[in-house]
Design an enzyme around this catalytic site. Structure first.
Site, short mmCIF file in Angstrom:
data_model
loop_
_atom_site.label_atom_id
_atom_site.label_comp_id
_atom_site.label_asym_id
_atom_site.label_seq_id
_atom_site.Cartn_x
_atom_site.Cartn_y
_atom_site.Cartn_z
CG ASP A 8 -0.27 0.25 2.53
OD1 ASP A 8 0.98 0.31 2.59
OD2 ASP A 8 -0.99 0.43 3.54
CB CYS A 66 1.19 -2.17 4.98
SG CYS A 66 1.27 -2.99 6.57
N GLY A 67 2.77 0.05 6.00
CA GLY A 67 3.56 0.97 6.81
C GLY A 67 4.31 0.27 7.92
N GLY A 69 3.74 -3.22 8.49
CA GLY A 69 3.76 -4.66 8.17
C GLY A 69 2.67 -5.42 8.90
N GLY A 71 -0.77 -4.71 9.28
CA GLY A 71 -2.02 -4.88 8.52
C GLY A 71 -1.85 -5.89 7.40
NE ARG A 137 3.38 -33.09 17.08
CZ ARG A 137 4.68 -33.33 17.32
NH1 ARG A 137 5.26 -34.40 16.82
NH2 ARG A 137 5.40 -32.50 18.06
CE LYS A 141 -1.35 -31.26 17.17
NZ LYS A 141 -0.79 -31.37 18.52
C1 RB5 Z 1 -1.54 3.09 6.33
O1 RB5 Z 1 -1.29 4.42 6.64
C2 RB5 Z 1 -1.03 2.15 7.40
O2 RB5 Z 1 -1.95 2.08 8.41
C3 RB5 Z 1 -0.77 0.80 6.80
O3 RB5 Z 1 0.18 0.91 5.78
C4 RB5 Z 1 -0.20 -0.25 7.72
O4 RB5 Z 1 0.83 0.25 8.50
C5 RB5 Z 1 -1.14 -1.01 8.51
O5 RB5 Z 1 -0.75 -1.94 9.24
#
Ligand code: RB5
Length: 152
Positions: A8, A66-67, A69, A71, A137, A141
């Site tokens: 993103d 992402c910013g 990591g 999300g 194993r 799970k």
């Molecule tokens: C976006 O601004 C930010 O929230 C996204 O990149 C990320 O860091 C989310 O985990």
């Protein structure tokens, strides 16, 4: 090896550099976007298609940025068959593959600089699942949970 990559706005700049480095290192790169810096884009829109491609084995490994990591990791792990982790150290970059068959690495574009990110990604891509009984194993799970979720 065919590697998928997605980011993103928080990971866009790092993704561009990493994609270039992967191509220079002769990896086949499937870029799932973003293809331009859009400050309001949403990481699930970029990461979920990548994660689905990992699950379908259209790419062998995935890199999601992402910013933070976080999300990207949360989103990717919603896809059955994906074993994603937010990685900040070299030990976890290979042990996550060797023991846990991690197939998608998540990085924070606002946290991890290019040089370390590239080391982590190379370590991740060069690592192989050991696949001993105890590893299988444990993963079995987790896969059982995915089967329950899929069948409702
Ligand atoms: C976006 O601004 C930010 O929230 C996204 O990149 C990320 O860091 C989310 O985990």
């Amino acid at each position: 090896m065919r590697v998928g990559i997605a980011a993103d706005h928080g990971g866009f700049e790092l993704k561009q550099k990493i994609a270039e480095a992967l191509r220079a290192a002769k990896y086949e790169v499937a870029d799932f976007g973003a293809f331009q810096l859009i400050p309001g884009d949403d990481y699930p829109d970029l990461v979920i298609p990548l994660a689905k491609a990992v699950d379908r084995k259209e790419v062998e490994r995935g890199v999601a940025i992402c910013g933070s990591g976080v999300g990207a990791c949360v989103a990717a792990n919603k896809i059955p068959g994906v074993r994603a982790a937010l990685i900040c150290d070299v030990f976890s970059a290979h042990q996550g593959v060797e023991d846990d068959d991690m197939n998608l690495i998540c990085l924070g574009g606002r946290v991890t600089g290019y040089a370390l990110a590239w080391d982590l990604i190379q370590t991740f891509l060069q690592a192989r699942f050991i696949g001993e009984e105890r590893h299988r194993r444990r993963l079995g799970k987790i896969a059982a949970l995915e089967n329950i979720a899929e069948s409702g």
